[in-house]
Motif scaffolding. Sequence first.
Motif, PDB file in Angstrom:
ATOM      1  N   SER A  10      46.569  40.503  39.343  1.00  0.00           N
ATOM      2  CA  SER A  10      46.493  39.087  38.978  1.00  0.00           C
ATOM      3  C   SER A  10      47.827  38.649  38.390  1.00  0.00           C
ATOM      4  O   SER A  10      48.425  39.349  37.565  1.00  0.00           O
ATOM      5  CB  SER A  10      45.383  38.863  37.955  1.00  0.00           C
ATOM      6  N   ILE A  11      48.309  37.484  38.829  1.00  0.00           N
ATOM      7  CA  ILE A  11      49.532  36.903  38.265  1.00  0.00           C
ATOM      8  C   ILE A  11      49.223  35.553  37.633  1.00  0.00           C
ATOM      9  O   ILE A  11      50.098  34.689  37.510  1.00  0.00           O
ATOM     10  CB  ILE A  11      50.636  36.763  39.339  1.00  0.00           C
ATOM     11  N   ASN A  12      47.970  35.379  37.238  1.00  0.00           N
ATOM     12  CA  ASN A  12      47.541  34.095  36.699  1.00  0.00           C
ATOM     13  C   ASN A  12      48.343  33.704  35.456  1.00  0.00           C
ATOM     14  O   ASN A  12      48.780  32.554  35.316  1.00  0.00           O
ATOM     15  CB  ASN A  12      46.045  34.146  36.376  1.00  0.00           C
ATOM     16  N   LYS A  13      48.549  34.651  34.539  1.00  0.00           N
ATOM     17  CA  LYS A  13      49.283  34.356  33.307  1.00  0.00           C
ATOM     18  C   LYS A  13      50.793  34.321  33.539  1.00  0.00           C
ATOM     19  O   LYS A  13      51.518  33.593  32.856  1.00  0.00           O
ATOM     20  CB  LYS A  13      48.952  35.397  32.243  1.00  0.00           C
ATOM     21  N   GLU A  14      51.291  35.106  34.478  1.00  0.00           N
ATOM     22  CA  GLU A  14      52.728  35.206  34.702  1.00  0.00           C
ATOM     23  C   GLU A  14      53.275  34.155  35.666  1.00  0.00           C
ATOM     24  O   GLU A  14      54.484  33.911  35.683  1.00  0.00           O
ATOM     25  CB  GLU A  14      53.075  36.607  35.250  1.00  0.00           C
ATOM     26  N   GLU A  72      45.499  26.119  49.525  1.00  0.00           N
ATOM     27  CA  GLU A  72      46.938  26.169  49.256  1.00  0.00           C
ATOM     28  C   GLU A  72      47.162  26.706  47.853  1.00  0.00           C
ATOM     29  O   GLU A  72      46.507  26.270  46.900  1.00  0.00           O
ATOM     30  CB  GLU A  72      47.572  24.791  49.406  1.00  0.00           C
ATOM     31  N   THR A  73      48.068  27.665  47.718  1.00  0.00           N
ATOM     32  CA  THR A  73      48.432  28.202  46.419  1.00  0.00           C
ATOM     33  C   THR A  73      49.940  28.411  46.385  1.00  0.00           C
ATOM     34  O   THR A  73      50.582  28.585  47.431  1.00  0.00           O
ATOM     35  CB  THR A  73      47.683  29.518  46.136  1.00  0.00           C
ATOM     36  N   VAL A  74      50.501  28.372  45.191  1.00  0.00           N
ATOM     37  CA  VAL A  74      51.955  28.461  45.025  1.00  0.00           C
ATOM     38  C   VAL A  74      52.286  29.583  44.046  1.00  0.00           C
ATOM     39  O   VAL A  74      51.639  29.714  42.995  1.00  0.00           O
ATOM     40  CB  VAL A  74      52.537  27.128  44.509  1.00  0.00           C
ATOM     41  N   VAL A  75      53.300  30.376  44.405  1.00  0.00           N
ATOM     42  CA  VAL A  75      53.853  31.380  43.500  1.00  0.00           C
ATOM     43  C   VAL A  75      55.238  30.902  43.086  1.00  0.00           C
ATOM     44  O   VAL A  75      56.119  30.726  43.930  1.00  0.00           O
ATOM     45  CB  VAL A  75      53.936  32.770  44.166  1.00  0.00           C
ATOM     46  N   ILE A  81      41.763  31.444  53.881  1.00  0.00           N
ATOM     47  CA  ILE A  81      41.727  30.816  52.567  1.00  0.00           C
ATOM     48  C   ILE A  81      42.438  31.736  51.574  1.00  0.00           C
ATOM     49  O   ILE A  81      41.914  32.791  51.220  1.00  0.00           O
ATOM     50  CB  ILE A  81      40.283  30.546  52.102  1.00  0.00           C
ATOM     51  N   PRO A  82      43.659  31.374  51.118  1.00  0.00           N
ATOM     52  CA  PRO A  82      44.394  32.223  50.177  1.00  0.00           C
ATOM     53  C   PRO A  82      43.629  32.460  48.876  1.00  0.00           C
ATOM     54  O   PRO A  82      42.846  31.602  48.430  1.00  0.00           O
ATOM     55  CB  PRO A  82      45.681  31.433  49.932  1.00  0.00           C
ATOM     56  N   ILE A  83      43.860  33.623  48.288  1.00  0.00           N
ATOM     57  CA  ILE A  83      43.319  33.966  46.973  1.00  0.00           C
ATOM     58  C   ILE A  83      44.335  33.534  45.930  1.00  0.00           C
ATOM     59  O   ILE A  83      45.478  33.998  45.939  1.00  0.00           O
ATOM     60  CB  ILE A  83      43.028  35.468  46.865  1.00  0.00           C
ATOM     61  N   GLN A  84      43.939  32.652  45.042  1.00  0.00           N
ATOM     62  CA  GLN A  84      44.873  32.079  44.074  1.00  0.00           C
ATOM     63  C   GLN A  84      45.322  33.089  43.031  1.00  0.00           C
ATOM     64  O   GLN A  84      44.542  33.906  42.546  1.00  0.00           O
ATOM     65  CB  GLN A  84      44.227  30.892  43.353  1.00  0.00           C
ATOM     66  N   ASP A  85      46.625  33.009  42.688  1.00  0.00           N
ATOM     67  CA  ASP A  85      47.203  33.731  41.554  1.00  0.00           C
ATOM     68  C   ASP A  85      46.947  35.233  41.619  1.00  0.00           C
ATOM     69  O   ASP A  85      46.665  35.880  40.602  1.00  0.00           O
ATOM     70  CB  ASP A  85      46.683  33.166  40.235  1.00  0.00           C
ATOM     71  N   HIS A  86      47.061  35.799  42.811  1.00  0.00           N
ATOM     72  CA  HIS A  86      46.994  37.246  43.006  1.00  0.00           C
ATOM     73  C   HIS A  86      48.126  37.659  43.951  1.00  0.00           C
ATOM     74  O   HIS A  86      48.534  36.888  44.818  1.00  0.00           O
ATOM     75  CB  HIS A  86      45.656  37.678  43.593  1.00  0.00           C
TER      76      HIS A  86
END
Length: 273
Positions: free
Chosen positions: A47-51, A190-193, A256-261
Amino acid sequence: MKKSAFILLSALMLFLVPSENFAAPPVKQPESKDVQAKYKIPDSVLSINKENTYPNVSQDIPTLEPSDLSKQLLNSSNVKIENPELIHMLNETNIGTNPVAFWYRATVYLGKWALNYESMETSPNWEYQKINTNFYDNRGGNGNFQIHYVQETQKVVKGGLTAKIPSSGDVQKMMLMSASANSKLPLAFETVVGAGTKKDRVYNIPPKRLGYLYTYAPAINEKGKVTYGEVYLVLKGSKREIIVKNVTSQGIGAWIPIQDHASFEFNAAVRPS
């Protein structure tokens, strides 16, 4: 057509008697161990939710609770209706009551709708799209060199339907709801890193080796069937029901992308890859 039907239906004040006979909700069965294992996040996925330096907005679609009138109409339909937009329109409908309206007859065409989506398969792809590569050349080193993940540039990861179909927006919402319920994962089309996103997990590059740390955005592959039909509201005295005509079905898939991973693959190579 749908907008005009909504305006007509909202303005219609008829003299009917409501019904209170609703079907009991189905009992939810516990998930099997195979289902739980299928969507278990592997150790290579973090998970990169916090970072994440880019704050993603959740695309979770709340379950729309039908009104009493909507429940009655939905239960009367000859085809299952799950489209949240159609349910919202029915919730906005206001039909008055009058015991002497037994003579009234009316049929209102509500338009052609995507009525429901039936999931056939929900499968994770943990390496859906490569979003980053961190590299270090340790061929001249005398000991291990440590690297970790740092996102070099902002990356937008998009999903979508695998084919063009009618009412694609409504279909996407139903597929997102189904895939989220099946996988229990945070999903979005849609998700963004963000650039500068990093993780502290360390990867060791031995001497005389090239170190490649590949980063991927995971996604869910959703496959199933969408059902379409022409929807009519039929009013006969105190009776009101929905009748669906010209019903058709079509297979459809979506990514469907998985968010914040993020999924990581480390390779210590002798030669450049």
